[in-house]
Motif scaffolding. Structure first.
Motif, mmCIF file in Angstrom:
data_model
loop_
_atom_site.group_PDB
_atom_site.id
_atom_site.type_symbol
_atom_site.label_atom_id
_atom_site.label_comp_id
_atom_site.label_asym_id
_atom_site.label_seq_id
_atom_site.Cartn_x
_atom_site.Cartn_y
_atom_site.Cartn_z
ATOM 1 N N THR A 186 4.745 8.224 3.162
ATOM 2 C CA THR A 186 4.645 8.862 1.839
ATOM 3 C C THR A 186 4.389 10.368 1.921
ATOM 4 N N GLY A 187 3.889 10.827 3.063
ATOM 5 C CA GLY A 187 3.562 12.247 3.198
ATOM 6 C C GLY A 187 2.213 12.623 2.625
ATOM 7 N N ILE A 188 1.474 11.650 2.103
ATOM 8 C CA ILE A 188 0.156 11.967 1.537
ATOM 9 C C ILE A 188 -0.838 12.235 2.666
ATOM 10 N N LEU A 189 -1.912 12.972 2.355
ATOM 11 C CA LEU A 189 -3.011 13.123 3.319
ATOM 12 C C LEU A 189 -3.729 11.783 3.407
ATOM 13 N N THR A 190 -4.110 11.402 4.615
ATOM 14 C CA THR A 190 -4.830 10.122 4.739
ATOM 15 C C THR A 190 -6.127 10.298 5.501
ATOM 16 N N GLY A 191 -7.037 9.370 5.211
ATOM 17 C CA GLY A 191 -8.266 9.230 5.984
ATOM 18 C C GLY A 191 -8.245 7.871 6.648
ATOM 19 N N THR A 192 -8.789 7.821 7.866
ATOM 20 C CA THR A 192 -8.911 6.533 8.532
ATOM 21 C C THR A 192 -10.381 6.242 8.766
ATOM 22 N N SER A 243 0.834 -1.211 0.000
ATOM 23 C CA SER A 243 0.000 0.000 0.000
ATOM 24 C C SER A 243 0.868 1.260 0.000
ATOM 25 N N LEU A 244 1.972 1.202 0.712
ATOM 26 C CA LEU A 244 2.890 2.354 0.683
ATOM 27 C C LEU A 244 3.470 2.546 -0.723
ATOM 28 N N ARG A 245 3.862 1.437 -1.345
ATOM 29 C CA ARG A 245 4.403 1.528 -2.721
ATOM 30 C C ARG A 245 3.345 2.036 -3.686
ATOM 31 N N LEU A 246 2.121 1.541 -3.531
ATOM 32 C CA LEU A 246 1.027 1.974 -4.417
ATOM 33 C C LEU A 246 0.752 3.457 -4.227
ATOM 34 N N THR A 247 0.697 3.895 -2.974
ATOM 35 C CA THR A 247 0.439 5.318 -2.709
ATOM 36 C C THR A 247 1.524 6.173 -3.357
ATOM 37 N N ALA A 248 2.770 5.754 -3.201
ATOM 38 C CA ALA A 248 3.877 6.522 -3.801
ATOM 39 C C ALA A 248 3.747 6.548 -5.325
ATOM 40 N N ALA A 249 3.218 5.475 -5.900
ATOM 41 C CA ALA A 249 3.035 5.440 -7.357
ATOM 42 C C ALA A 249 1.866 6.319 -7.796
ATOM 43 N N LEU A 250 0.857 6.470 -6.940
ATOM 44 C CA LEU A 250 -0.322 7.257 -7.311
ATOM 45 C C LEU A 250 -0.101 8.756 -7.128
ATOM 46 N N GLN A 251 0.712 9.115 -6.149
ATOM 47 C CA GLN A 251 0.900 10.543 -5.819
ATOM 48 C C GLN A 251 1.280 11.405 -7.025
ATOM 49 N N THR A 283 -7.589 6.836 1.557
ATOM 50 C CA THR A 283 -8.401 6.364 2.673
ATOM 51 C C THR A 283 -8.028 4.913 2.905
ATOM 52 N N ALA A 284 -7.559 4.633 4.111
ATOM 53 C CA ALA A 284 -7.006 3.297 4.376
ATOM 54 C C ALA A 284 -8.027 2.427 5.089
ATOM 55 N N SER A 285 -8.705 1.616 4.299
ATOM 56 C CA SER A 285 -9.588 0.591 4.857
ATOM 57 C C SER A 285 -8.837 -0.734 4.759
ATOM 58 N N ALA A 286 -9.540 -1.839 4.853
ATOM 59 C CA ALA A 286 -8.846 -3.139 4.777
ATOM 60 C C ALA A 286 -9.832 -4.221 4.383
ATOM 61 N N LYS A 342 0.698 4.788 9.005
ATOM 62 C CA LYS A 342 1.946 4.352 8.352
ATOM 63 C C LYS A 342 2.004 4.853 6.912
ATOM 64 N N ILE A 343 0.869 4.878 6.228
ATOM 65 C CA ILE A 343 0.865 5.380 4.843
ATOM 66 C C ILE A 343 1.211 6.876 4.843
#
Ligand SMILES: Cc1cc2nc3c(=O)[nH]c(=O)nc-3n(C[C@H](O)[C@H](O)[C@H](O)COP(=O)(O)O)c2cc1C
Length: 355
Positions: free
Chosen positions: A293-299, A247-255, A263-266, A288-289
């Motif tokens: 990555t420094g992105i804004l996140t929702g929980t 998920s961290l790698r994916l987020t970095a690829a999407l940024q 938004t980190a669900s599971a 952790k995301i």
């Protein structure tokens, strides 16, 4: 003053009055994909109740992207017109509104939940579902793998639906890329068994999502925020299961392609360890995301008290707190939370005598 639950947040040029988000919740009451009076009241009352951002239920980009025949849609102009009064009412309350776009993939074509939610074959008004691979996700039917031209057409369907979202007046778009639906069917190695450019390596499995993000970004205004909901983990330790590091790698690829919030669900594939499902259990995924990555996140997930929600923001674990079932129990949770936390928040003028 420290950032707290009632601090505003600016995403691109969208200003949210606080950090509380109405999490997407399917209602299954939209024949032909059309929203109506139920949605005006359901989404509108959470805006009256004070959330900063309302997110609609998962809304299909094509008829075959639906989970049931009663899902909301954005694949035609009548649906755009039906959304407009809902969008305008929410905005008039000082809230912002995002549409959650999705495709159910191999989890599509089911009866209404009240009718048993079983697979509906084409003879009963359903359709043959398509997924990354020939898999049976409901143990009742097997999906066909999408061909490459079908994948390209799907990406285009998302872009057209995003344009319709702009026409309808939505402030933002969230892509539903979790919970075992189409994007997750591609990025999880548990379900994606393809051998072409959409399967195999990590880069290939995330390709559909990346291409869709790029296609949407190319057609929506640069000022419009784009959120992506992920399943941060598969509930499985199998070697091909999706893990938090993915998920961290994916987020970095999407940024770099213009995703503003994850938004980190599971979950969706695999079986959760029930003992671990307790209040705030998904918060570490967002934390952790965000840290990685420094992105804004929702929980999201089992957050039910003002103190829990406020602590998440004060401690910097996430930037937004999504509430689903607690807002079904109490649409006025934000007003109650503001009182409990002694925070300032606007109260709807007709309700002022109660506050
Ligand atoms: C009735 C209902 C419908 C839901 N529909 C969606 C949906 O359309 N899209 C989505 O991403 N999650 C959906 N979810 C998941 C919620 O957004 C949320 O992630 C989950 O309920 C956990 O949050 P909670 O503990 O605050 O309820 C739904 C949940 C519920 C209860």
């Amino acid at each position: 003053m420290r950032t707290n639950l009632f601090s505003p947040l600016e995403i691109r040029s969208l200003w949210l009055k606080n950090r509380l988000v109405m999490s997407p919740m399917q209602q299954y009451c939209s024949p032909d994909g059309l929203v109506g009076a139920w949605h005006l009241v359901h989404l509108g009352s959470r805006a009256v109740g004070g959330v900063g951002l309302v997110i609609t239920e998962a809304t299909a980009v094509t008829p075959h992207g639906r989970n049931t025949l009663f899902d909301t849609g954005l694949w035609n102009d009548a649906q755009v017109a039906a959304w407009q009064p809902v969008v305008q009412f929410v905005q008039a309350q000082g809230a912002k509104i995002a549409v959650q776009l999705w495709h159910a993939g191999g989890k599509g074509s089911h009866a209404h939940p009240s009718a048993g939610f079983h697979y509906l074959p084409p003879a009963d008004g359903g359709w043959l579902t398509k997924s990354a691979s020939a898999v049976s996700l409901d143990k009742q039917h097997t999906s066909e793998p999408l061909t490459i031209p079908e994948i390209k057409a799907l990406v285009a369907d998302f872009a057209v639906a995003a344009q319709r979202a702009v026409q309808a007046g939505f402030d933002a778009i969230e892509l539903h890329a979790g919970h075992g639906y189409l994007f997750h069917q591609f990025y999880s190695g548990l379900v994606n068994h393809r051998h072409d450019e959409y399967g195999g390596s990590f880069e290939n499995r995330i390709r559909l999502l990346v291409e869709t993000v790029r296609a949407i970004r190319a057609v929506v205004p640069a000022t419009m925020p784009l959120l992506v909901r992920l399943s941060a983990v598969d509930f499985s330790d199998e070697p091909l299961a999706w893990q938090l590091t993915d998920s961290l790698r994916l987020t970095a690829a999407l940024q770099p392609h213009g995703v503003d919030v994850v938004t980190a669900s599971a979950g969706g594939f695999g079986m959760p360890d029930k003992a671990k499902i307790k209040p705030l259990y998904q918060v570490p995924y967002a934390e952790k995301i965000k840290a990685g990555t420094g992105i804004l996140t929702g929980t999201v997930g089992l957050i039910t008290t003002p103190e829990q929600a406020n602590t998440i923001i004060i401690d910097g674990q996430a930037d937004l707190v999504f509430l689903a079932r607690e807002l079904l129990r109490d649409p006025y949770f934000p007003l109650r939370a503001a009182a409990a936390l002694q925070a300032e928040t606007p109260v709807p003028v007709p309700y002022l005598r109660a506050f």
